[in-house]
Design a protein around this motif. Structure first.
Motif, PDB file in Angstrom:
ATOM      1  N   TYR A   1       0.799  -1.384   0.128  1.00 26.94           N
ATOM      2  CA  TYR A   1       0.128   0.036  -0.055  1.00 26.94           C
ATOM      3  C   TYR A   1       1.091   1.132  -0.070  1.00 26.94           C
ATOM      4  O   TYR A   1       0.524   2.329  -0.751  1.00 26.94           O
ATOM      5  CB  TYR A   1      -0.857  -0.036   1.192  1.00 26.94           C
TER       6      TYR A   1
ATOM      7  N   ARG B   1       2.218   1.797  -3.492  1.00 26.55           N
ATOM      8  CA  ARG B   1       1.205   2.160  -4.338  1.00 26.55           C
ATOM      9  C   ARG B   1       0.816   3.680  -4.103  1.00 26.55           C
ATOM     10  O   ARG B   1       0.774   4.555  -4.971  1.00 26.55           O
ATOM     11  CB  ARG B   1      -0.064   1.415  -4.084  1.00 26.55           C
TER      12      ARG B   1
ATOM     13  N   VAL C   1      -0.886   4.659   7.369  1.00 28.75           N
ATOM     14  CA  VAL C   1      -0.502   2.990   7.020  1.00 28.75           C
ATOM     15  C   VAL C   1       0.575   2.684   8.304  1.00 28.75           C
ATOM     16  O   VAL C   1       0.352   1.529   8.784  1.00 28.75           O
ATOM     17  CB  VAL C   1       0.024   2.848   5.803  1.00 28.75           C
TER      18      VAL C   1
ATOM     19  N   ALA D   1      -7.144  -3.448   5.249  1.00 29.04           N
ATOM     20  CA  ALA D   1      -6.590  -3.891   3.829  1.00 29.04           C
ATOM     21  C   ALA D   1      -7.880  -3.253   2.883  1.00 29.04           C
ATOM     22  O   ALA D   1      -7.213  -2.756   1.776  1.00 29.04           O
ATOM     23  CB  ALA D   1      -6.186  -5.328   3.795  1.00 29.04           C
TER      24      ALA D   1
ATOM     25  N   GLY E   1      -7.239  -0.374   0.419  1.00 30.75           N
ATOM     26  CA  GLY E   1      -7.088  -0.942  -0.692  1.00 30.75           C
ATOM     27  C   GLY E   1      -8.186  -0.416  -1.916  1.00 30.75           C
ATOM     28  O   GLY E   1      -7.816  -0.122  -3.098  1.00 30.75           O
TER      29      GLY E   1
END
Lengths: 614, 432
Positions: A23, A26, B346, B384, B388
Motif C-alpha cells: 500500500y 502504491r 498506514v 486492507a 485498498g
C-alpha cells in the motif's frame, strides 16, 4: 505441535506487513510519481469560466463604422441538471426544433459530459432569445450564454474585411491561445490583424463540485483576469469611395485599387463581383459559403491581389521611363510608325496616327511601334540580350511589379515577370533577343501583375519615382500604423525625377485629348493611360491607370474591367468617376451620363442569364 | 489489591495508538464535511459534531470494559453471541433500510447497526469454542463447528444485503490458521482467488485454431493447468502419493473455472460483478462503477508528497468523492496530508496491528490469545480492504476504516472489540 503453531504468528505478521508495504508503494506511486491525477483534480474542481472579449471594431479612414459586434445567444445545457418530468413537447416548441433534433442534441451533450455545460443550440437571434428567456426557468439545466457575431452595416469591402469563423482542430493544436469553439479571423483584415482584434480573453476560476454547483471563487479571485476588448482598427479605406467603386463594377468582373500616393494608404480595394459580408456570419455561414464557392463568377476570389493580368499599353509609361534612365531615349527621340513595327518579316501592328512620333505623342496615342524601338534599344544597349533584359527587369521590379507589395491582408500573389531562365528554357540559352520578346514592349506577353501592383506602379509615377508600401490599416487602437510598422517602406525606382516630367505630361494629354478622355474632369487635371489586355479566352480586358491631380496627386488607381475590350471604353470612365468622387465628392452634371452608363453596364450578361435559368 | 493493578497493567501503548487513530479520524471527518457555515465542532447537526459524541461515549464504554471482570466475557461468550444473532435476525425483519441494506435499528435520531457488534460477539464465541480443552482443529467436526460459528452471522448479514460486512468474517481464516488449520487452506484460498481472476480476465478471449475450431479462454486455462499438473506428476519421485492430490486439484480447478461464469452472472449482483470488472480493468466506466475509485484516486493522487494542507482539500471538500466521510475517508487523508500523511496512517495501523499480535503472543490463556488474533484479523481486514479500494487495489466493498470512518456503531463496535482484549491482556497475570 504447539511450538510449530506458535511460529505461525510470524506468517500472519508477514502478511500484514506485506500488505502495508504494498500500500505504501502504491501510495508513493499515485501521490508522488504519477502526475496525471493532479491535472485531473484541477479540471475537476477548478472550473475555468472564459470571459470572451468583444472583438475590435473596424472603421474607415473617415471614422465610418464598417464592422461591429452583434449579440448572439447560445442555448447551453448541463444534462445532469435536467429534471424530470421534462415537457419535451413544449420545450421543442419554444426553441422551434423537432423532437428528433432535440433527442439528438441532448445525446450529443450527454456524450460530451453530463456534468459540464455544452452548447445545445447555437446562435439564437435576439428575438428568439427574448421569447426563450421568459420560459427558460421552467427547464432547469438549460441556460443562455451570450456571444458576439460580426455585423457589417455598410455591406461593403467584403474582400478587405474578410470573415470570422470557428477555430479548427489543427489551429487549436498548434496555438495554445485557442480553445475549441473560439472565433478567429479566417481571411482579410480579420485574419491579418487577428491578434489586435481578438483582444484578451479573461478567465474566472471558480470552485465547483461534481454537480457543477459553484462554490465560490478560487483563491478569492487572485488568479482571475477580466476580458480586454479587441483593439479598434482604423482602415485606410474610404468607405464611400469603396462603395461607389463596387457600384460601378456591379455586373462586371474585374478590380479597382486606389492608393494615396504620398502615404501608400489604400483608399479602395475592389474585386468584382463581390458579396455581402453579412452572408458569412452566424448560422447561415456554412450554407452561404458553399453557395459562394459554387458561383461560377467566383465572388470569393480577391482579384485585386490574386488575379494576374498583363498590364497592356499602360506599361508603355514604364518603358518610356526606363528608356530615358538608360539614356537610349529622350523627349525628342522620334520614331516613325507606318501602322506597325516591321521586323524579320513580321509585323507588330499599330493603329493609324501621325508619324513620326515623339515621346509625349507616343504615350498619348499609344503607339506600339515607338515602344518596340524603345524596348529594343534598351536591350540592345548591352552586349547580350540576357544582360539587357536583366537590366530592364531590374527597373520593372523596382516598380514593385512581379513581387508581393506586402499588403496587410493574406493571400497576396506575386505576379510574374519572367527571369532569363524562363526564356532560356523556352528558346534555348543565347537563342533569344529583344525581338523575340518584343511583346514586353507593349505590356503583353508573359507579364502578369495584380491590380494592386498596377495601382502601386501608378502611385510611383504620381510620386515621380518612389512608392510607400501599400497598406489597409491606418491605426490600431488609435496608434497610427506609420509610426510603428517597420513593414512600411519607401521604395525607390532609381529613375531620376526629371524623367517623370515628360511621362506625366503625356499621361495628362491622354486624358485631355487622347484615348482616356472619358476620365477628363473640368476641375482637376487627371493623368492616365489606357490599356487593352489581350485575352485569348474571349473579349479583351479594358484597363486604365490614373492619378490626380497632376501636381501633388491625392489618388492613384488602376482599373481592370474583364472583357471590357478597349481601355477607353470601361476602365477609363470608371477611373474618372472614382477620381471625381474622391476629390470632388459629387459627379458633375455634364458627366452624369457617364456614371449612368457605367452603372448600367453589364459585362457578365451571359453568365447571369445562365444562373437565372438554372 | 489486584483491582488497582488494572490501571498499571493496561497496555497504554496500544491505548495510545487507539486514541491517536481516533483523533486523526475525527480531524479528517471534520475536514471531509468541513463547511464554512458550520464551524462549531460541537454542532451535532454536522457529522463531526455527532462523531465527537460517539468518541466520548466510546471512551466511556472503554473505561467501563476495563472494570468488568475478564471472566465475564469467557463465561457469557455464547450468550452474547446468541443475543447478537437474535438482533441480526430482528433487524432483517424490522430494520431501517439505508442504501439497499436493512442493517440498521433506528432509535430516535441515531441509528444502530448490530452487524458492527456481531464481529465482537463472533470473535468471543469462536475464542471460547477453540479454547475449550481437547479441541483440535484437525478434526472435521471442529472445523465444521468453527465454520458454523463464523458463517451464521455472516449469512444473516448477507441476508441484510450488506455483502461488505459479511465478507469481513472471512478474516477469521487467520485465527483458524494460527490455531492449527492447515496452511494449505490459505494456499488453496489464494490459488482459487488467482484462478478466479485469471478466468475473468480470459472470459472474452477466444483462440482460433486450425480446422475452424475455437478454444475459449476458460478451456485454454484448463489445458494449461492440465499440462502443468502432468509435468509435476512426471517430475515427482513419489508418483503414487501425489496422484490423488493432483487429480483433486485438477477437478476442483475445472469446477471453479466452469462455475466462475455462472457465479459471475447469476450469483453476484450486477453492480458487484461490474465493480470486479472495473477493478480488473476489464471494463472502464469512469462515470459509473469506476467513478468512485477514479475520483478517489484523483483526490489521493492530487495530494502529492506533502498534501494540500488541512482543510485545503478541494476534491473531497466539494463532494467529488462519494461517501467521503465514511467508506472513502482515506481520500481526505491522502489529499490533505499527502504521501506523508498516508504513509503515517498506514504505519500507524501497522504498528497497531503488530502490537496486538505481540500482546497475543504473551497471553497465557488460549481464550485471550485466540480472541486477540481475531481482533488483529478483523482490524487488518478492514484496513486492507478499505484503503485498498481507495487506491484501486481492492474491490469497492463498503466497509469502514476503523476509527476513521464516520459512524457510531462501527466506532463502538471496534472499541468494544479492542478494549475487551486490552482488558484480557491487563488481567493476563491473573490467569493461572
Amino acid at each position: 505441535m504447539k511450538k510449530q503453531l506458535e511460529s505461525r504468528r510470524f506468517v500472519i505478521a508477514a502478511i500484514f506487513l506485506a500488505v502495508g508495504f504494498i500500500y505504501i508503494l502504491r501510495l508513493f506511486y499515485v501521490q508522488v510519481l504519477d502526475d496525471h491525477y493532479k491535472l485531473d483534480a484541477d479540471n475537476n474542481v477548478l472550473r475555468r469560466i472564459v470571459k470572451y472579449p468583444a472583438r475590435g471594431l473596424i472603421y474607415d479612414r473617415n471614422g465610418e463604422l464598417l464592422v461591429f459586434n452583434e449579440a448572439a445567444y447560445d442555448l447551453m445545457v448541463t444534462p445532469k441538471q435536467i429534471q424530470e418530468p421534462f415537457d419535451t413537447f413544449a420545450f421543442c416548441k419554444l426553441i422551434e426544433i423537432e423532437k428528433e433534433a432535440f433527442i439528438e442534441k441532448l445525446e450529443k451533450a450527454k456524450k460530451y459530459s453530463r456534468y459540464k455545460a455544452s452548447i445545445f443550440e447555437k446562435e439564437i437571434s435576439a428575438k428568439g432569445y427574448a421569447k426563450i428567456q421568459e420560459q427558460l426557468f421552467n427547464y432547469p439545466g438549460f441556460f443562455v450564454q451570450t456571444r458576439t457575431l460580426r455585423s457589417y452595416p455598410e455591406q461593403t469591402a467584403a474582400h478587405v474585411l474578410g470573415y470570422v469563423g470557428e477555430v479548427n482542430a489543427k489551429k487549436v493544436a498548434d496555438d495554445p491561445y485557442y480553445k475549441s469553439g473560439d472565433q478567429l479571423g479566417i481571411s482579410g483584415i480579420e485574419k491579418s490583424y487577428e491578434e489586435a482584434l481578438r483582444g484578451k480573453r479573461g478567465v474566472e476560476r471558480v470552485l465547483v463540485d461534481v454537480f457543477n454547483r459553484e462554490k465560490g471563487k478560487f483563491m478569492d479571485g487572485a488568479y482571475d483576469s477580466s476580458a480586454i476588448s479587441g483593439s479598434k482598427l482604423q482602415l485606410t479605406l474610404d468607405a464611400d469611395l469603396q462603395h461607389y467603386g463596387e457600384l460601378l463594377m456591379q455586373n462586371k468582373k474585374g478590380s479597382i485599387v486606389a492608393i494615396e500616393p504620398e502615404t501608400g494608404e489604400i483608399l479602395a480595394l475592389i474585386s468584382a463581383p463581390t458579396y455581402d459580408p453579412n452572408l458569412l456570419v452566424g448560422r447561415a455561414r456554412s450554407l452561404n459559403y458553399k453557395k459562394l464557392t459554387q458561383d461560377t463568377l467566383n465572388p470569393l476570389f480577391n482579384r485585386a491581389i490574386m488575379a494576374k493580368y498583363p498590364p497592356g499599353s499602360t506599361f508603355k509609361s514604364i518603358n518610356a521611363l526606363i528608356g530615358m534612365q538608360e539614356d537610349v531615349l529622350s523627349p525628342n527621340t522620334y520614331y516613325s510608325c507606318n501602322q506597325g513595327y516591321y521586323f524579320a518579316g513580321r509585323k507588330m501592328g499599330c493603329h493609324a496616327h501621325r508619324s513620326p512620333v515623339n515621346l509625349v505623342y507616343s504615350i498619348e496615342t499609344s503607339c506600339n511601334a515607338y515602344y518596340c524601338n524603345v524596348f529594343r534599344s534598351i536591350i540592345e544597349k548591352y552586349p547580350t540580350a540576357a544582360e539587357g533584359y536583366l537590366a530592364w527587369r531590374e527597373y520593372v521590379t523596382k516598380f514593385g511589379l512581379g513581387q508581393q507589395t506586402g499588403i496587410d491582408i493574406p493571400n497576396e500573389l506575386e505576379g510574374f515577370v519572367p527571369g532569363t531562365d524562363y526564356y532560356d528554357r523556352y528558346y534555348g540559352e543565347g537563342r533569344w533577343k529583344a525581338l523575340t520578346i518584343l511583346s514586353l514592349a507593349i505590356g503583353q506577353g508573359e507579364l502578369g501583375f495584380t491590380p494592386l501592383q498596377m495601382a502601386n506602379m501608378t502611385a510611383t509615377i504620381a510620386n515621380r519615382g518612389y512608392s510607400i508600401s501599400p497598406h489597409l490599416v491606418k491605426a490600431v487602437a488609435d496608434q497610427p500604423i506609420a509610426l510603428t510598422d517597420t513593414n512600411l517602406q519607401r521604395r525607390e525606382t532609381g529613375i531620376a525625377k526629371e524623367h517623370f516630367k515628360e511621362v506625366v505630361e503625356a499621361m495628362a494629354k491622354v486624358v485631355k485629348q487622347g484615348t482616356g478622355t472619358l476620365a477628363r474632369l473640368d476641375s482637376v487635371v487627371v493623368c492616365g493611360k489606357t490599356g487593352t489586355v489581350q485575352n485569348p479566352q474571349g473579349d479583351d480586358h479594358s484597363t486604365f491607370i490614373a492619378f490626380a491631380p497632376k501636381e501633388d496627386p491625392k489618388i492613384a488607381l488602376s482599373v481592370y474591367v474583364e472583357n471590357g475590350v478597349w481601355g477607353s471604353r470601361w476602365a477609363a470612365p470608371i477611373a474618372g468617376l472614382l477620381v471625381e468622387k474622391y476629390l470632388n465628392d459629387t459627379i458633375a452634371e455634364n458627366r452624369k451620363w457617364i456614371e449612368k452608363k457605367m452603372l448600367e453596364g453589364v459585362l457578365i450578361a451571359n453568365t447571369a442569364e445562365e444562373d437565372e435559368t438554372e | 489489591m489486584r483491582r488497582s493493578n488494572v490501571i498499571d497493567n493496561v497496555d497504554w501503548f496500544l491505548v495510545g495508538l487507539y486514541l491517536l487513530l481516533m483523533l486523526f479520524g475525527w480531524l479528517n471527518i471534520y475536514a471531509a464535511v468541513y463547511n464554512e457555515e458550520f464551524q462549531s465542532i460541537f454542532d451535532t447537526s454536522q457529522r463531526y459534531g455527532k462523531q465527537l459524541l460517539w468518541i466520548g461515549t466510546a471512551a466511556l464504554l472503554a473505561s467501563v470494559i476495563l472494570f468488568i471482570d475478564e471472566r465475564f466475557f469467557a463465561t457469557f461468550g455464547y450468550l452474547i453471541y446468541g443475543v447478537i444473532i437474535l438482533l441480526l435476525i430482528t433487524v432483517i425483519l424490522v430494520g431501517a433500510e439505508t442504501k439497499g441494506a436493512t442493517s440498521w435499528f433506528a432509535i430516535g435520531g441515531f441509528k444502530i447497526q448490530p452487524s458492527e457488534f456481531s464481529k465482537f460477539a463472533t470473535n468471543l464465541a469462536l475464542a471460547k469454542y477453540l479454547s475449550t480443552i481437547n479441541i483440535r482443529l484437525d478434526r472435521l467436526k471442529t472445523k465444521l463447528t468453527a465454520a458454523a460459528i463464523i458463517g451464521l452471522p455472516a449469512l444473516l448479514i448477507l441476508l441484510q444485503n450488506d455483502t461488505g460486512s459479511a465478507l469481513v468474517y472471512g478474516a477469521f481464516i487467520f485465527v483458524l490458521y494460527r490455531e492449527g488449520l492447515s496452511g494449505n487452506f490459505l494456499l488453496i484460498g489464494l490459488f482459487a482467488a488467482v484462478l478466479f481472476v485469471i478466468t475473468l480476465l480470459l472470459q472474452d478471449v477466444t483462440l482460433a485454431l486450425p480446422f475452424e475450431l475455437t478454444l475459449s479462454g476458460a478451456n485454454l486455462l484448463i489445458i494449461i493447468l492440465f499440462i502443468l499438473l502432468t509435468s509435476i506428476y512426471f517430475a515427482s519421485r513419489q508418483k503414487k502419493k501425489i496422484t490423488i492430490w493432483l487429480s483433486m486439484i485438477l477437478i476442483a480447478s475445472v469446477g471453479l473455472i466452469k462455475s466462475v461464469d455462472y457465479v459471475f452472472s447469476n450469483v453476484l449482483e450486477p453492480h458487484q460483478s461490474k465493480r470486479i470488472n472495473v477493478l480488473l480493468g476489464i471494463e472502464s466506466d469512469p462515470q459509473g462503477a469506476g467513478y468512485n475509485v477514479n475520483q478517489s484516486l484523483i483526490a489521493i493522487g492530487s495530494g502529492g508528497f506533502s498534501g494540500k494542507g488541512y482543510l485545503e482539500g478541494t476534491q473531497t471538500k466539494y463532494d467529488f468523492v462519494p461517501e467521503q466521510s465514511t467508506d472513502f475517508i482515506f481520500c481526505t487523508i491522502g489529499e490533505e496530508w499527502g504521501f506523508i500523511g498516508s504513509f503515517l496512517i498506514v504505519a500507524l495501523f501497522m504498528t497497531f496491528l503488530l502490537r496486538i499480535l505481540f500482546l497475543c503472543s504473551r497471553q497465557r490463556s488460549a481464550f485471550a490469545r485466540i480472541y486477540g488474533y481475531g481482533v488483529a484479523a478483523i482490524f487488518f481486514f478492514h484496513f486492507a480492504i478499505n484503503i485498498g479500494m481507495t487506491i484501486g487495489l481492492a474491490p469497492v466493498i463498503g466497509i469502514p476504516l476503523p476509527f476513521f470512518s464516520y459512524g457510531g456503531s462501527s466506532l463502538w463496535g471496534f472499541t468494544i472489540l479492542l478494549f475487551v482484549f486490552i482488558k484480557m491482556d491487563a488481567d493476563r497475570l491473573e490467569v493461572l
